[in-house]
Design an enzyme around this catalytic site. Structure first.
Site: not given
Length: 643
Positions: A254, A283-285
């Site tokens: 993503k 997880k990080d954006k």
């Protein structure tokens, strides 16, 4: 004490300035599975078995799942699923039932929710309606779904409380084998017998019940049978559970998306619930991330069919294959990071010519000495006015009304969600605020819906919190405890120095990562450093562990131990049991290493020329154990507070 300042470093190099996350491509995160492999590894035999390539050289070990990193969020938003007008009809229908329930001799009043040709969408509607309104039955006639009052719910609500009945029916509908539901203590044997008989008569093929004594009070527990222990005769419930035992594993790539945002979109496309997806960690954006996932009730073929729709939202799926079970939180060794730091500059002592030497010294120092293992800013949310730890403190004090006000405190922005929050705080009107709240803000909408139904007093606010998934409720408590841990780490290094001292805690045997305080934790597992051990330097600083506050942890036997007590007393928690009984929350605490070290670290310095000037950027690759934060590691390398 400053809330966000993590300024205690363990190395004395100069450091440098720079910018991170200029674009998602500058921050790539790849999950490392329990076999030490990258989850995006490609293998020609992938369709036959899981990938066995790309083993890591470093020494990352599987760590204890830190369930607070995971913000599991079930989205049962009926406005999205049914549409606004149908949902309003449904709410009107349920309000009428609450005022005037149907008696046994009355004809059952029903409401049609419409037709749903897709069977997966019908399953979503059934689950979402029962989650929001456990006192309703959902019935399918061909493709039409109708609802009516559930007489079984009314019977149980007469034996227990309405709140218990709601929680019990949600427990039954979740169909999690081996899960347990406990009724409130009941001293009446006759009354307990009635509850036993009801559960056995209505759900006997799915569950088993028994009574037990807790603190001299008798409670009834209900356990959902394991699949292998259920009756062999195939029933409709058996068929449904067989369908739900279908699992498909895949790797999700993503870009610039929250993990939960990605899941919500995939769930909508596939016609399942977000809770049907499981993963090892959030997880990080603002990054490109790769992580393992498992989805329930979806075949590999069906998942692959939707690949093009996912790509339109910045997602790609790969390594699609059958699986035997859901993925559990914390089931990973760690994460691999590929980072780019741009616009490099000195802190001021040297010119650009000295930059390569400064960077080499910084990277080597952190490679050899590690960094202070602070919880990163993601742990506390992105709010600037109110952060998650402040909500957690109010919950630990069981001040439900204050916690809800903090939860709905708006930021200075004037977007839709902040307008809705502002409206709720100013008017107290949950119904109007719900209309204003964007559809994608599932947590806020669940809370507002409950407040509209139960009111905004202490009891209503309690019911509001109970409308959120357990993992989301406990996240706020863990956020507060993490804030205390960060401050404890800073105090420990500033007051007691950079060597183990008498009274510090270490593991009696080598342990990696977090250790939950309830995981068979006996006193001998924790060793208190003695005076002789301090004098003889038996232990090193990277062996020191600090407790995250809870009801099952041991505190250091030195100045730091007293600091913990004073710090909790400062917040009015001197007698806190770290249990919030009304919300069914318990915080045992855990032990976290004071230091962490990156593994397999490599770097390269690059220069790009333009007409006006030369700019420098640093490419940095390394691995971290689960629950360690790359931004904190970068802070130590750069000598900059990135929180």
């Amino acid at each position: 004490m400053e809330r966000n300042t993590l300024s205690c470093f363990i190395s004395d190099h100069e450091g440098f300035n720079g910018t991170i996350k200029n674009s998602p491509q500058d921050f790539v995160v790849i999950e490392i599975d329990t076999n030490g492999q990258f989850v995006n590894s490609v293998n020609t035999e992938e369709e036959e078995r899981p990938c066995q390539t790309t083993k890591r050289i470093g020494k990352l070990k599987p760590s204890k799942p830190d369930d607070t990193d995971s913000l599991i969020q079930d989205c049962f938003d009926l406005n999205l699923i049914l549409g606004l007008s149908v949902n309003r009809e449904l709410e009107h229908f349920t309000n009428k039932l609450k005022v005037k329930p149907c008696s046994d001799d009355q004809e059952k009043v029903e409401l049609s929710l419409g037709t749903f040709p897709d069977k997966h969408m019908r399953a979503v509607v059934h689950k979402a309606v029962r989650f929001n309104f456990p006192f309703l039955q959902t019935l399918t006639n061909q493709s039409e779904i109708r609802v009516r009052e559930d007489p079984d719910f009314q019977e149980l609500a007469g034996l227990a409380s309405e709140g218990e009945a709601e929680d019990f029916f949600r427990f039954i509908d979740a169909k999690t084998p081996g899960s347990v539901f406990t009724f409130l203590p009941d001293d009446s044997k006759e009354h307990r017998t009635s509850v036993h008989h009801f559960v056995s008569r209505r759900f006997g093929k799915l569950v088993e019940t028994k009574s037990f004594v807790d603190q001299q009070k008798t409670c009834i527990t209900v356990r959902l049978r394991e699949r292998g222990k259920q009756a062999k005769k195939r029933t409709m419930a058996d068929c449904q559970m067989q369908e739900e035992s279908l699992y498909t594993a895949f790797t999700l790539r993503k870009e610039n998306l929250e993990t939960l945002e990605a899941i919500s979109y995939m769930a909508a496309v596939l016609g399942v619930l977000p809770s049907d997806f499981t993963y090892a960690g959030i997880k990080d954006k603002r990054a490109i991330t790769y992580q393992a996932m498992v989805v329930k009730k979806i075949s590999p073929e069906r998942l692959l069919e939707k690949g093009s729709e996912f790509e339109r939202r910045g997602m790609e799926i790969s390594r699609v294959r059958p699986a035997f079970e859901a993925l559990k939180l914390g089931r990973l060794q760690g994460n691999h990071f590929e980072l780019v730091i741009r616009d490099l500059k000195h802190h001021g002592k040297h010119g650009l010519a000295e930059l390569p030497k400064v960077i080499e010294e910084a990277v080597e120092n952190v490679k050899n000495k590690g960094f202070v293992n602070y919880y990163g800013p993601q742990r506390f949310g992105s709010g600037s006015c109110v952060q998650a730890d402040q909500v957690g403190l109010a919950l630990l004090k069981e001040n439900m009304e204050a916690s809800v006000k903090l939860f709905f405190t708006p930021e200075d922005d004037d977007d839709l969600q902040n307008k809705a929050k502002r409206h709720f705080l100013h008017t107290g009107n949950a119904k109007e605020s719900l209309v204003l709240m964007p559809a994608y803000k599932a947590r806020e909408r669940l809370m507002l819906r409950a407040l509209h139904r139960y009111g905004s007093g202490q009891e209503g606010c309690t019911r509001g919190w109970l409308s959120l998934p357990h993992s989301m409720r406990v996240f706020y408590l863990h956020s507060y405890c993490s804030r205390v841990w960060n401050q404890a780490a800073k105090y420990r290094l500033q007051k007691l120095g950079f060597k183990p001292v008498q009274g510090d805690l270490v593991w009696a045997e080598p342990v990696k990562g977090l250790k939950d305080a309830t995981e068979e934790l006996s006193a001998p597992q924790i060793h208190v450093v003695t005076s002789d051990e301090e004098k003889n330097e038996v232990f090193s600083l990277d062996q020191v562990i600090l407790p995250m506050p809870g009801n099952s942890v041991k505190y250091p036997e030195n100045l730091l131990g007293q600091w913990y007590q004073d710090r909790l007393a400062q917040d009015g928690l001197e007698s806190c049991r770290f249990r919030v009984t009304p919300l069914k929350l318990n915080v045992p605490g855990c032990y976290r290493p004071l230091l962490a070290k990156p593994q397999n670290i490599t770097y390269s310095l690059q220069t790009s020329s333009s007409d006006e000037s030369n700019t420098h950027c640093l490419s940095l690759n390394f691995d971290l154990e689960a629950s360690c934060y790359a931004t904190v590691c970068l802070g130590e390398i750069m000598k900059t507070n990135l929180s």
